[in-house]
Design an enzyme around this catalytic site. Structure first.
Site, PDB file in Angstrom:
ATOM      1  N   GLU A  90       0.745  -1.002  -0.144  1.00 47.43           N
ATOM      2  CA  GLU A  90      -0.007   0.335  -0.305  1.00 47.43           C
ATOM      3  C   GLU A  90       0.994   0.978   0.209  1.00 47.43           C
ATOM      4  O   GLU A  90       0.666   2.331  -1.146  1.00 47.43           O
ATOM      5  CB  GLU A  90      -1.134   0.274   1.350  1.00 47.43           C
ATOM      6  CG  GLU A  90      -1.981  -0.752   0.991  1.00 47.43           C
ATOM      7  CD  GLU A  90      -2.920  -0.927   0.097  1.00 47.43           C
ATOM      8  OE1 GLU A  90      -3.215   0.281  -0.569  1.00 47.43           O
ATOM      9  OE2 GLU A  90      -4.351  -1.658  -0.429  1.00 47.43           O
TER      10      GLU A  90
ATOM     11  N   TYR B  90      -5.704   6.729   4.515  1.00 49.20           N
ATOM     12  CA  TYR B  90      -5.732   5.735   3.612  1.00 49.20           C
ATOM     13  C   TYR B  90      -5.220   4.168   3.616  1.00 49.20           C
ATOM     14  O   TYR B  90      -5.705   3.506   3.789  1.00 49.20           O
ATOM     15  CB  TYR B  90      -5.337   6.349   1.619  1.00 49.20           C
ATOM     16  CG  TYR B  90      -5.356   5.476   1.350  1.00 49.20           C
ATOM     17  CD1 TYR B  90      -6.895   4.003   0.439  1.00 49.20           C
ATOM     18  CD2 TYR B  90      -4.417   4.383   0.713  1.00 49.20           C
ATOM     19  CE1 TYR B  90      -6.455   3.221  -0.364  1.00 49.20           C
ATOM     20  CE2 TYR B  90      -4.230   3.229  -0.516  1.00 49.20           C
ATOM     21  CZ  TYR B  90      -5.677   2.553  -0.768  1.00 49.20           C
ATOM     22  OH  TYR B  90      -5.719   1.957  -1.583  1.00 49.20           O
TER      23      TYR B  90
ATOM     24  N   ASP C 157      -9.548   6.245  -2.407  1.00 49.04           N
ATOM     25  CA  ASP C 157      -8.546   6.182  -3.738  1.00 49.04           C
ATOM     26  C   ASP C 157      -8.907   7.100  -4.791  1.00 49.04           C
ATOM     27  O   ASP C 157     -10.235   7.298  -4.897  1.00 49.04           O
ATOM     28  CB  ASP C 157      -7.821   5.679  -3.975  1.00 49.04           C
ATOM     29  CG  ASP C 157      -8.314   4.261  -4.994  1.00 49.04           C
ATOM     30  OD1 ASP C 157      -9.849   5.017  -5.084  1.00 49.04           O
ATOM     31  OD2 ASP C 157      -7.610   3.748  -5.841  1.00 49.04           O
TER      32      ASP C 157
ATOM     33  N   CYS D 126     -15.286   2.522 -15.043  1.00 46.42           N
ATOM     34  CA  CYS D 126     -15.846   4.035 -14.970  1.00 46.42           C
ATOM     35  C   CYS D 126     -14.680   4.844 -14.605  1.00 46.42           C
ATOM     36  O   CYS D 126     -13.990   5.602 -13.033  1.00 46.42           O
ATOM     37  CB  CYS D 126     -16.215   3.821 -13.992  1.00 46.42           C
ATOM     38  SG  CYS D 126     -17.031   5.874 -13.092  1.00 46.42           S
TER      39      CYS D 126
ATOM     40  N   CYS E 227     -19.678   2.663 -20.163  1.00 48.03           N
ATOM     41  CA  CYS E 227     -20.707   2.799 -19.304  1.00 48.03           C
ATOM     42  C   CYS E 227     -21.324   1.369 -20.118  1.00 48.03           C
ATOM     43  O   CYS E 227     -22.999   1.177 -19.194  1.00 48.03           O
ATOM     44  CB  CYS E 227     -21.555   3.672 -19.487  1.00 48.03           C
ATOM     45  SG  CYS E 227     -20.745   5.734 -18.493  1.00 48.03           S
TER      46      CYS E 227
ATOM     47  N   CYS F 194     -21.307  -1.272 -17.766  1.00 52.09           N
ATOM     48  CA  CYS F 194     -20.917  -1.099 -16.150  1.00 52.09           C
ATOM     49  C   CYS F 194     -22.720  -2.370 -15.014  1.00 52.09           C
ATOM     50  O   CYS F 194     -23.358  -2.072 -15.764  1.00 52.09           O
ATOM     51  CB  CYS F 194     -21.012   0.655 -15.511  1.00 52.09           C
ATOM     52  SG  CYS F 194     -21.383   0.798 -14.150  1.00 52.09           S
TER      53      CYS F 194
END
Length: 264
Positions: free
Chosen positions: A3, A86, A104, A159, A166, A169
């Site tokens: 991370e 985060y 994020d 996205c 789209c 999605c």
């Protein structure tokens, strides 16, 4: 470890370095036993090398105070060196399955479009962004962790910032699509450049020190950025202030932790 490495750095650059680090330092105490210079040298060209020092410092705390185990609680994680909002939540969620919002850039974009009907999220706000995602999480802990991962993956693969897909999605409702996919009209996003910045100069100076097995003379550093000596001096000073570089009494330069007592 992953991370922190992935902060502002793409997976393609991180993956090979992360694999080497996991093999070399499988537990925090193994890294803590290494010098700062060893860790900085192993960091290579990932950029933002202060992250490497924070990882080394964090490893020492984990080894000394947490039995060589990364804590599960967000508040405890936030108390570790180099662990921010985060990273603490990402570790708690993805490593331990906790029900905590993880935000994020990709998640912010999905929420901006699907919930608020905006093409982009604009500049971040930790309080607002965490509240937005927390409101979406399922109550069930296991499902919430999966949901967080799914949100992130949705933003990364479907996205996307440019040319969102789209048509494939999985969301059945999206405020942005329902509004006709209006163009973003909020404040301009801040974009960091690299070429010609102090960051680039710092990186070149660090390259020289990483590639040397002993302290180097100032002249070897000066030649990496001849076009602006004042900028080069400023970059070197900032590395010293940040604790990434050390200077011997006789004026040589080395990575942090590499200058022995004898050489001083």
């Amino acid at each position: 470890m992953s991370e922190i490495m992935l902060q502002q750095t793409p997976v393609s650059r991180v993956a090979p370095i992360w694999e080497l680090w996991v093999q070399r330092w499988p537990v925090p105490s193994a890294m803590a036993a290494s010098s700062q210079a060893e860790v900085l040298r192993a960091w290579g060209k990932l950029g933002y090398p202060r992250r490497a020092l924070r990882l080394h410092e964090c490893a020492g705390v984990l080894a000394a105070e947490h039995g060589d185990v990364v804590p599960t609680d967000v508040e405890v994680l936030l108390g570790l060196p180099g662990i921010g909002a985060y990273t603490a939540r990402a570790v708690a969620c993805f490593a331990y399955g906790q029900r905590v919002p993880v935000v994020d850039t990709n998640v912010r974009r999905v929420v901006a479009r699907a919930v608020h009907g905006s093409a982009e999220a604009g500049n971040p706000s930790t309080t607002r962004d965490l509240a937005d995602v927390a409101a979406l999480l399922p109550r069930d802990r296991a499902r919430a962790a999966q949901y967080s991962a799914a949100l992130m993956e949705l933003g990364a693969t479907v996205c996307t910032a440019r040319n969102p897909k789209c048509s494939i999605c999985p969301l059945t409702t999206c405020a942005w699509v329902a509004a006709g996919r209006p163009a973003y009209d909020g404040p301009a996003r801040t974009v960091q450049k690299f070429a010609g910045t102090d960051r680039q100069v710092r990186g070149r100076l660090m390259d020289v020190l990483r590639e040397s097995s002993s302290p180097v003379e100032r002249a070897r550093l000066d030649v990496v950025w001849l076009q602006d000596p004042a900028q080069r001096d400023r970059a070197l000073d900032s590395l010293l202030v940040d604790g990434l570089v050390e200077q011997t009494e006789n004026g040589l330069f080395a990575l942090a932790g590499e200058v022995s007592a004898d050489s001083r």
